[in-house]
Design an enzyme around this catalytic site. Structure first.
Site, mmCIF file in Angstrom:
data_model
loop_
_atom_site.group_PDB
_atom_site.id
_atom_site.type_symbol
_atom_site.label_atom_id
_atom_site.label_comp_id
_atom_site.label_asym_id
_atom_site.label_seq_id
_atom_site.Cartn_x
_atom_site.Cartn_y
_atom_site.Cartn_z
ATOM 1 N N LYS A 1 -33.890 -15.550 -28.218
ATOM 2 C CA LYS A 1 -34.100 -14.442 -27.292
ATOM 3 C C LYS A 1 -34.203 -15.080 -25.908
ATOM 4 O O LYS A 1 -35.173 -15.781 -25.594
ATOM 5 C CB LYS A 1 -35.375 -13.655 -27.608
ATOM 6 C CG LYS A 1 -35.610 -12.558 -26.571
ATOM 7 C CD LYS A 1 -36.952 -11.878 -26.691
ATOM 8 C CE LYS A 1 -37.289 -11.215 -25.361
ATOM 9 N NZ LYS A 1 -38.626 -10.629 -25.338
ATOM 10 N N GLY B 1 -45.617 -5.689 -21.243
ATOM 11 C CA GLY B 1 -47.053 -5.461 -21.350
ATOM 12 C C GLY B 1 -47.558 -4.256 -20.581
ATOM 13 O O GLY B 1 -48.753 -3.967 -20.601
ATOM 14 N N ALA C 1 -39.653 -4.371 -24.415
ATOM 15 C CA ALA C 1 -40.681 -4.341 -23.364
ATOM 16 C C ALA C 1 -40.935 -2.934 -22.842
ATOM 17 O O ALA C 1 -40.017 -2.142 -22.653
ATOM 18 C CB ALA C 1 -40.332 -5.250 -22.183
ATOM 19 N N GLY C 2 -42.211 -2.654 -22.613
ATOM 20 C CA GLY C 2 -42.613 -1.393 -22.015
ATOM 21 C C GLY C 2 -43.160 -0.374 -22.997
ATOM 22 O O GLY C 2 -43.797 0.595 -22.584
ATOM 23 N N ALA D 1 -44.608 -5.987 -28.839
ATOM 24 C CA ALA D 1 -45.713 -6.849 -29.249
ATOM 25 C C ALA D 1 -47.035 -6.273 -28.759
ATOM 26 O O ALA D 1 -47.869 -5.838 -29.547
ATOM 27 C CB ALA D 1 -45.526 -8.265 -28.707
ATOM 28 N N THR D 2 -47.180 -6.243 -27.421
ATOM 29 C CA THR D 2 -48.460 -5.860 -26.832
ATOM 30 C C THR D 2 -48.975 -4.527 -27.357
ATOM 31 O O THR D 2 -50.174 -4.390 -27.624
ATOM 32 C CB THR D 2 -48.321 -5.762 -25.294
ATOM 33 O OG1 THR D 2 -47.662 -6.929 -24.842
ATOM 34 C CG2 THR D 2 -49.671 -5.649 -24.630
#
Lengths: 252, 66
Positions: free
Chosen positions: A97, A158, A184-185, A206-207
């Site tokens: 990635k 994040g 992301a987001g 993830a976050t």
């Protein structure tokens, strides 16, 4: 119904790709990964710390989850290429990635450095999955450069702001003939479902899970949301209308 | 001879190899990769690759991230 995700010739039945950053412990991460049903999960490459106990690699190996190294923390194409080569050596995978960020405040991807690194890594035999802004033109150019997928952001890493520009994500999907992975987001389950409804092939997050109050439960929620969004996309939503359309006969 | 391993100064015997430098940090071989002066040294070459004065050795592994 068989509905596999195929990236670089490899099949996955889960369309939820997980990251491992932000988990308070390896035990909590392990439970969340299991609940998510993920088959592909990112790790970062860092200097070996002799004092570190337990490894994220042990967790992934035990769960039989394929590892996807990232180049997080790189600011230039040169750093990213070296990090990808080190990851290939350490983890015995030519998948990467590709993540080249412009600054620490926004963590937004640098399109120039990312494109440069992508060309060099493709030439070096890597299966390259680049993290990019929600730019349909850059996505197309990276596909033409030989990337195995494109990973546009919904919002900064994040931030949990969801998908700020759904129209651009739709354009990326419309043009792409490689998988589009919304990366992301994502803040909550409805964001993940929306990504899939817009036509993305997978979601990476993830976050939203690792920093949730109950990571394992959020992982389950994300798994359901991705599956529901995918099913809705395949089913085909009804058109939006300005006025009502009766669902019952109006006259007896 | 003085080399830098993961940013810290280390004193190694003259002619020391990449394998000896890695040994300073870990006995682990799998899941670890090494670069010397920004060039990857593959695991199979650690024993045969001698270090030189002022070499920068980076020993990396996977951590939580992304």
């Amino acid at each position: 119904m068989v509905d596999d995700l195929i990236i670089g010739g490899e099949k996955f039945s889960s369309r939820l790709i997980m990251g491992t950053g932000g988990a308070p412990s390896l035990e909590i991460l392990d439970a969340a990964l299991a609940a998510s049903g993920t088959e592909l999960t990112t790790v970062a490459m860092r200097r070996l710390d002799p004092a570190a106990r337990g490894s994220v690699l042990d967790v992934l190996r035990r769960r039989d989850i394929r590892v996807l190294p990232n180049t997080a923390g790189c600011f230039t194409a040169g750093e990213a290429v070296l990090t990808a080569r080190l990851a290939r050596e350490a983890l015995e995978t030519n998948w990467v990635k590709l993540e080249v960020i412009a600054d620490e405040r926004t963590l937004l991807p640098d399109p120039i450095e990312t494109f440069d690194a992508a060309e060099r890594l493709v030439a070096d035999g890597f299966v390259v999955l680049p993290y990019i802004g929600d730019d349909p033109v850059l996505a197309r150019r990276l596909e033409q450069a030989g990337c195995a997928a494109v990973m546009p952001l919904g919002a900064p890493i994040g931030s949990g702001l969801g998908i700020r520009n759904p129209h651009n994500i739709e354009l990326i999907v419309e043009f792409a003939s490689v998988p589009v992975i919304l990366d992301a987001g994502i803040g909550t389950a409805s964001d993940a479902a929306l990504a899939m409804e817009l036509g993305c092939d997978a979601v990476l997050l993830a976050t939203a899970v690792t920093r949730a109050r109950r990571p394992e439960l959020m992982a389950q929620a994300m798994r359901s949301a991705v599956a529901a969004g995918r099913a809705a996309r395949l089913a085909g939503r009804i058109p939006r209308r300005r006025y009502a359309e009766a669902s019952s006969p109006l006259h007896r | 001879m003085n080399v830098t391993i993961n940013g810290a100064a280390h004193e190694l015997p003259a002619g020391a190899t990449v394998a000896q430098a890695v040994q300073r940090l870990t006995g682990m071989r799998s899941g670890v990769a090494v670069a010397v002066n920004d060039e990857v040294v593959s695991r199979g070459a650690w024993e045969a690759t001698a270090l030189a004065e002022a070499d920068r050795v980076e020993v990396l592994t996977a951590v939580q991230g992304g």
